[in-house]
Design a protein around this motif. Structure first.
Motif, PDB file in Angstrom:
ATOM      1  N   ILE A  31       0.844  -1.207   0.000  1.00  0.00           N
ATOM      2  CA  ILE A  31       0.000   0.000   0.000  1.00  0.00           C
ATOM      3  C   ILE A  31       0.879   1.257   0.000  1.00  0.00           C
ATOM      4  O   ILE A  31       0.606   2.218  -0.730  1.00  0.00           O
ATOM      5  CB  ILE A  31      -0.973  -0.014   1.199  1.00  0.00           C
ATOM      6  N   GLN A  35       0.872   4.186  -2.774  1.00  0.00           N
ATOM      7  CA  GLN A  35       0.655   5.601  -2.411  1.00  0.00           C
ATOM      8  C   GLN A  35       1.757   6.482  -2.994  1.00  0.00           C
ATOM      9  O   GLN A  35       1.494   7.559  -3.529  1.00  0.00           O
ATOM     10  CB  GLN A  35       0.611   5.752  -0.881  1.00  0.00           C
ATOM     11  N   TYR A  70      -9.160   0.169  -2.012  1.00  0.00           N
ATOM     12  CA  TYR A  70      -9.067   1.419  -1.263  1.00  0.00           C
ATOM     13  C   TYR A  70      -9.476   2.622  -2.109  1.00  0.00           C
ATOM     14  O   TYR A  70      -9.051   2.734  -3.267  1.00  0.00           O
ATOM     15  CB  TYR A  70      -7.634   1.608  -0.745  1.00  0.00           C
ATOM     16  N   THR A  71     -10.270   3.496  -1.518  1.00  0.00           N
ATOM     17  CA  THR A  71     -10.817   4.613  -2.294  1.00  0.00           C
ATOM     18  C   THR A  71      -9.758   5.633  -2.705  1.00  0.00           C
ATOM     19  O   THR A  71      -9.971   6.415  -3.616  1.00  0.00           O
ATOM     20  CB  THR A  71     -11.912   5.352  -1.510  1.00  0.00           C
ATOM     21  N   GLN A  72      -8.618   5.628  -2.019  1.00  0.00           N
ATOM     22  CA  GLN A  72      -7.592   6.634  -2.319  1.00  0.00           C
ATOM     23  C   GLN A  72      -7.002   6.464  -3.723  1.00  0.00           C
ATOM     24  O   GLN A  72      -6.569   7.429  -4.330  1.00  0.00           O
ATOM     25  CB  GLN A  72      -6.476   6.503  -1.277  1.00  0.00           C
ATOM     26  N   PHE A  73      -7.016   5.223  -4.221  1.00  0.00           N
ATOM     27  CA  PHE A  73      -6.310   4.978  -5.484  1.00  0.00           C
ATOM     28  C   PHE A  73      -7.182   5.268  -6.701  1.00  0.00           C
ATOM     29  O   PHE A  73      -8.357   4.920  -6.742  1.00  0.00           O
ATOM     30  CB  PHE A  73      -5.772   3.550  -5.522  1.00  0.00           C
TER      31      PHE A  73
ATOM     32  N   TYR B 220      -1.816   3.576  12.814  1.00  0.00           N
ATOM     33  CA  TYR B 220      -2.479   3.489  11.503  1.00  0.00           C
ATOM     34  C   TYR B 220      -3.403   4.695  11.370  1.00  0.00           C
ATOM     35  O   TYR B 220      -4.459   4.762  11.992  1.00  0.00           O
ATOM     36  CB  TYR B 220      -3.270   2.181  11.432  1.00  0.00           C
ATOM     37  N   ARG B 222      -5.641   7.481   9.084  1.00  0.00           N
ATOM     38  CA  ARG B 222      -6.339   7.523   7.799  1.00  0.00           C
ATOM     39  C   ARG B 222      -5.753   8.591   6.876  1.00  0.00           C
ATOM     40  O   ARG B 222      -5.241   9.625   7.308  1.00  0.00           O
ATOM     41  CB  ARG B 222      -7.853   7.669   7.975  1.00  0.00           C
ATOM     42  N   ALA B 223      -5.840   8.277   5.597  1.00  0.00           N
ATOM     43  CA  ALA B 223      -5.186   9.106   4.590  1.00  0.00           C
ATOM     44  C   ALA B 223      -5.793  10.506   4.505  1.00  0.00           C
ATOM     45  O   ALA B 223      -5.147  11.448   4.065  1.00  0.00           O
ATOM     46  CB  ALA B 223      -5.286   8.418   3.238  1.00  0.00           C
ATOM     47  N   GLU B 224      -7.045  10.636   4.945  1.00  0.00           N
ATOM     48  CA  GLU B 224      -7.724  11.935   4.823  1.00  0.00           C
ATOM     49  C   GLU B 224      -7.221  12.945   5.847  1.00  0.00           C
ATOM     50  O   GLU B 224      -7.711  14.072   5.886  1.00  0.00           O
ATOM     51  CB  GLU B 224      -9.238  11.763   4.990  1.00  0.00           C
ATOM     52  N   TYR B 225      -6.283  12.542   6.717  1.00  0.00           N
ATOM     53  CA  TYR B 225      -5.790  13.436   7.770  1.00  0.00           C
ATOM     54  C   TYR B 225      -4.316  13.810   7.527  1.00  0.00           C
ATOM     55  O   TYR B 225      -3.439  13.451   8.311  1.00  0.00           O
ATOM     56  CB  TYR B 225      -5.918  12.755   9.137  1.00  0.00           C
ATOM     57  N   PRO B 226      -4.030  14.541   6.442  1.00  0.00           N
ATOM     58  CA  PRO B 226      -2.618  14.814   6.145  1.00  0.00           C
ATOM     59  C   PRO B 226      -1.896  15.602   7.230  1.00  0.00           C
ATOM     60  O   PRO B 226      -0.743  15.311   7.550  1.00  0.00           O
ATOM     61  CB  PRO B 226      -2.677  15.615   4.830  1.00  0.00           C
ATOM     62  N   LYS B 261       1.722   4.345   9.748  1.00  0.00           N
ATOM     63  CA  LYS B 261       1.314   3.737   8.482  1.00  0.00           C
ATOM     64  C   LYS B 261       0.061   4.501   8.043  1.00  0.00           C
ATOM     65  O   LYS B 261      -0.918   4.583   8.793  1.00  0.00           O
ATOM     66  CB  LYS B 261       0.999   2.265   8.728  1.00  0.00           C
ATOM     67  N   ALA B 262       0.113   5.065   6.852  1.00  0.00           N
ATOM     68  CA  ALA B 262      -1.047   5.820   6.367  1.00  0.00           C
ATOM     69  C   ALA B 262      -2.052   4.868   5.732  1.00  0.00           C
ATOM     70  O   ALA B 262      -1.679   4.030   4.907  1.00  0.00           O
ATOM     71  CB  ALA B 262      -0.594   6.863   5.359  1.00  0.00           C
ATOM     72  N   GLY B 263      -3.289   4.976   6.135  1.00  0.00           N
ATOM     73  CA  GLY B 263      -4.350   4.178   5.527  1.00  0.00           C
ATOM     74  C   GLY B 263      -4.605   4.669   4.111  1.00  0.00           C
ATOM     75  O   GLY B 263      -4.028   5.662   3.666  1.00  0.00           O
ATOM     76  N   ALA B 264      -5.477   3.973   3.400  1.00  0.00           N
ATOM     77  CA  ALA B 264      -5.700   4.368   2.009  1.00  0.00           C
ATOM     78  C   ALA B 264      -7.184   4.559   1.704  1.00  0.00           C
ATOM     79  O   ALA B 264      -7.591   4.587   0.556  1.00  0.00           O
ATOM     80  CB  ALA B 264      -5.083   3.335   1.073  1.00  0.00           C
ATOM     81  N   GLY B 265      -7.987   4.686   2.781  1.00  0.00           N
ATOM     82  CA  GLY B 265      -9.398   4.970   2.567  1.00  0.00           C
ATOM     83  C   GLY B 265     -10.248   3.725   2.479  1.00  0.00           C
ATOM     84  O   GLY B 265     -10.530   3.234   1.387  1.00  0.00           O
ATOM     85  N   ALA B 266     -10.617   3.178   3.633  1.00  0.00           N
ATOM     86  CA  ALA B 266     -11.552   2.057   3.698  1.00  0.00           C
ATOM     87  C   ALA B 266     -12.118   2.028   5.115  1.00  0.00           C
ATOM     88  O   ALA B 266     -11.374   1.850   6.073  1.00  0.00           O
ATOM     89  CB  ALA B 266     -10.868   0.738   3.378  1.00  0.00           C
TER      90      ALA B 266
END
Lengths: 167, 582
Positions: A31, A35, A70-73, B220, B222-226, B261-266
């Motif tokens: 992942i 990214q 994953y929605t980010q991709f 871990y 979440r990606a939405e929190y840069p 570890k950055a999540g990727a949105g799930a």
């Protein structure tokens, strides 16, 4: 391994080498690699998926399976300005549907689409965590809160104006 | 003289960065620097500037804009704050903070999140030092047991029990993981803690790692929190330099490394076994339990996972004793809980209160009640796993058991307040849209059941609901509850079940009468012009994008319902209040 996506011919895969050198050998880094690849290319071109699969000894199906989960991709190029419209609960209660409609009317695109001029992409996202300022959207790294249809139009006009001037 | 501008994500969204830049410019020559704090939780007042004057009195200036900067700079230079009196927080707004008891949020909005010294000066890392010098792992677990701390992520499981299980699990290599994948839409306390006081999380995690015998700690996020990721990364680097992270921490035998570890949105990655799968680089799909993570978690090694708010309480408990924490709350739920108060509320933000207060205390006493003097209708708690609690249950005590009885859950603390204009069927549909999209797909009942429920709710809101739809929804709900593997799937029907339980009449109005009582479902609305009130100004006819309005100048107009697209532009434009929605 070959790739069949003709659009990928312009992709410079060597940009990925440094990322793969650093992470490919670390278990569980798939992942993170994806990214970083998306940071480089703005999306995940098919040729990149194949290259990552090769370097991490995964099948392309496994890499694609993870990426699509994953929605980010993203798998298509995005516009210069990526609008992420929050669809969280607080934003919903405070009218994010109206904001979505305004953006769609202004730009002629909906969730997951990009304007023809490549300037804007729209993406609906789960909560951005700025619930007190709902409805909220993020354009690239900037967050805009307490949106109204008029405010949205103003923000989009501003960006378009800036772009015209910079040409 | 000390100045700081609150710069959490929401403060920045409200313009705090611009205010800070403008202030810096105005104060450039005076040698006075402008500092940064995180989020104080009074989001409706952002941007907020805190100034401690020469007598160390706090002047909290609210809703500050760039154009106020010169006046503020002048006040700072002259130590005369009369010129910015209008910007000072009112006593009423200030009561929002005074009515709270802040433990997890104790430093938020007060210290500079980018400066480890600010945290140390506020007593930070003394709990870690106490643990490493004077306590055994068993002592730590016992203290947490006395405190009664339960998992703040949603499940409310006793923290000491999880720590003890991981401690007793065989294995040299153990992991301590923080779940900062705050996926519940409407909750943002974890983001606020990481952005505003990252060292509290690090210290709590290090104490937890010591207690279970872990040498690796992972957050871990979440990606939405840069911004949270940037601040936490900076805090980790500082803590490493200061000797709080790494080998032989503070000269003890305890060593622990730390990474993000950055999540990727799930959304499903908020479930602990799904989170572990994601950490290992896979699709985030829950694992079958047992084995529990305490026995076989990350890389099948003993692992313990807690949420951010849980860890944010740990250092305070060690410093002040478990009994001090347990002294607050109810027999079943100890200590304090942070709530993210949002929606149609006057004063929205972060509220930390002792358990045992009522929903009314939070929404009306602290939150100031409903915006625009409308009627309170319901509060949604627990996000997609929770439910809507109606007005007649406002005196429900905040306690895991009591909230559970309503059909909602404490959850991670999202509290979305709704007024009379919110349609409860739409609300249920909103959550089912979410869960149907976020279902990982592993279990058939969740994957297909939520989709079918979403379709039924959609047709009800579009005016195509059928007799028996409510019963069908209930049947699907019980199927998903029984047939899903993970907690998120099992609780996905809760928003539908609670809205049917408390607002069945709204469902019936949609299905039987094709009417939306809250006037939110567009397909069920009809617009009419009152011929008595209409002056024939023609404004509505000119605004109508569908040309559905006809009439002569100076005589009453008519809307043709078969052409009307129900956009509402006519009603918004009418200056005489002649257009009504039914």
């Amino acid at each position: 391994m070959s790739c069949c996506n003709c659009n990928d011919t312009k992709i410079d895969l060597s940009l990925l080498d440094a990322v793969l050198d650093e992470y490919a050998g670390i278990p569980g880094s798939l992942i993170t690699i994806l990214q970083k690849a998306q940071d480089i290319y703005g999306y995940l071109p098919t040729s990149v998926i194949y290259k990552v699969a090769d370097a991490t000894s995964c099948t392309p199906a496994k890499v694609m399976g993870v990426a699509t989960f994953y929605t980010q991709f993203r798998f298509k190029p995005v516009g210069k300005y990526l609008i992420m419209l929050c669809k969280g609960t607080a934003c919903h209660v405070n009218g994010s549907d109206t904001i979505a409609k305004t953006i769609s009317e202004e730009l002629g695109i909906t969730d997951g689409e990009t304007t023809e001029d490549g300037l804007f992409s729209l993406s609906f996202v789960a909560c951005l965590g700025c619930c007190s300022l709902s409805p909220v959207m993020m354009i690239n790294d900037e967050t805009y809160g307490s949106l109204t249809p008029a405010k949205v139009k103003e923000i989009l006009d501003d960006i378009r104006h800036r772009e015209v001037q910079s040409i | 003289m000390k100045i700081a501008v609150g710069q959490g994500s929401c403060g920045i969204a409200a313009g705090a960065q611009k205010v800070s830049d403008a202030l810096k410019k105005c104060l450039e020559k005076s040698g006075i620097s402008v500092g940064v704090t995180g989020c104080i939780g009074m989001c409706w007042l952002e941007p907020i500037v805190d100034i401690y004057d020469n007598d160390n009195t706090l002047h909290r200036l609210v809703r500050v804009s760039e154009k106020d900067s010169e006046r503020i700079a002048e006040a700072v230079k002259t130590n005369d704050f009369s010129q910015v009196e209008k910007l000072e927080i009112t006593d009423e707004d200030n009561s929002f903070l005074e009515k709270q008891t802040r433990i997890a949020l104790r430093n938020c909005g007060i210290i500079d999140p980018d400066d480890i010294n600010a945290y140390v000066d506020a007593g930070g890392y003394s709990a870690l030092s106490k643990v490493l010098n004077n306590m055994s792992a068993e002592d730590v677990i016992e203290e947490i047991k006395i405190s009664g701390l339960a998992g703040r992520g949603g499940a409310g499981f006793p923290t000491w029990f999880k720590w003890n299980a991981a401690r007793q699990s065989q294995g040299q290599e153990k992991y301590l993981i923080c779940n900062a994948d705050e996926g519940d839409p409407g909750a943002f306390m974890d983001r606020a803690v990481i952005e505003s006081d990252p060292h509290t999380l690090i210290e709590g995690m290090l104490i937890g790692a010591f207690a279970i015998g872990a040498s690796h700690a992972v957050v871990y996020v979440r990606a939405e929190y840069p911004l949270a990721i940037i601040r936490l990364q900076n805090a980790i680097e500082q803590a490493k330099k200061a000797g709080f992270i790494g080998e032989n921490i503070l000269g003890s035998n305890f060593s622990c490394d730390f990474r993000i570890k950055a999540g990727a949105g799930a959304f499903v990655c908020g479930e602990e076994t799904a989170l572990i799968e994601s950490l290992e680089g896979n699709r985030g799909m829950p694992r079958l339990k047992p084995p529990f993570p305490a026995q076989a978690g990350y890389w099948h090694k003993p692992s313990n996972i807690n949420n951010v708010e849980t860890f944010a309480n740990v250092a305070w408990i060690i410093s002040n004793g478990g009994n001090a924490f347990a002294a607050m709350g109810t027999p079943d739920s100890k200590g304090t809980k942070v709530f993210a108060l949002t929606g149609k509320i006057k004063r929205g933000g972060l509220v930390e209160i002792p358990m045992g207060k009522t929903l009314r205390d939070v929404i009306f006493d602290i939150g100031g009640g409903i915006r625009d003097n409308k009627e309170f209708k319901a509060v949604q708690m627990g996000g997609p796993s929770g439910g809507c609690i109606p007005a007649h249950l406002l005196d429900t005590v905040i306690d895991y058991k009591e909230l559970g009885k309503t059909g909602a859950i404490m959850g991670s603390g999202g509290m979305v307040v709704m007024d009379e204009s919110t349609c409860m069927v739409q609300m249920a549909k909103f959550f089912l849209d979410f869960t149907a999209k976020e279902s990982c797909g592993k279990c058939v009942h969740c994957r297909i059941g939520t989709k079918r429920m979403q379709e039924i709710l959609t047709r009800i809101t579009e005016g195509n609901g059928k007799d028996g739809d409510i019963e069908l929804l209930e049947e699907l709900c019980s199927g998903i509850k029984d047939g899903a593997l993970c907690g998120l799937g099992q609780t996905a029907p809760n928003p539908v079940l609670t809205t049917i339980k408390y607002f069945r009449n709204e469902y019936e109005a949609h299905i039987n009468n094709k009417k939306c009582p809250a006037k939110e479902c567009r397909d069920l609305l009809s617009y009419e012009i009152d011929s008595e009130k209409c002056k024939g100004c023609t404004l509505c006819a000119r605004k109508c994008p569908a040309n559905a309005i006809t009439g002569q100048v100076k005589s009453a107009h008519i809307i043709n319902p078969s052409v009307c697209i129900k956009c509402g532009q006519c009603a918004a434009a009418c200056k005489f209040g002649a257009i009504s929605v039914k």
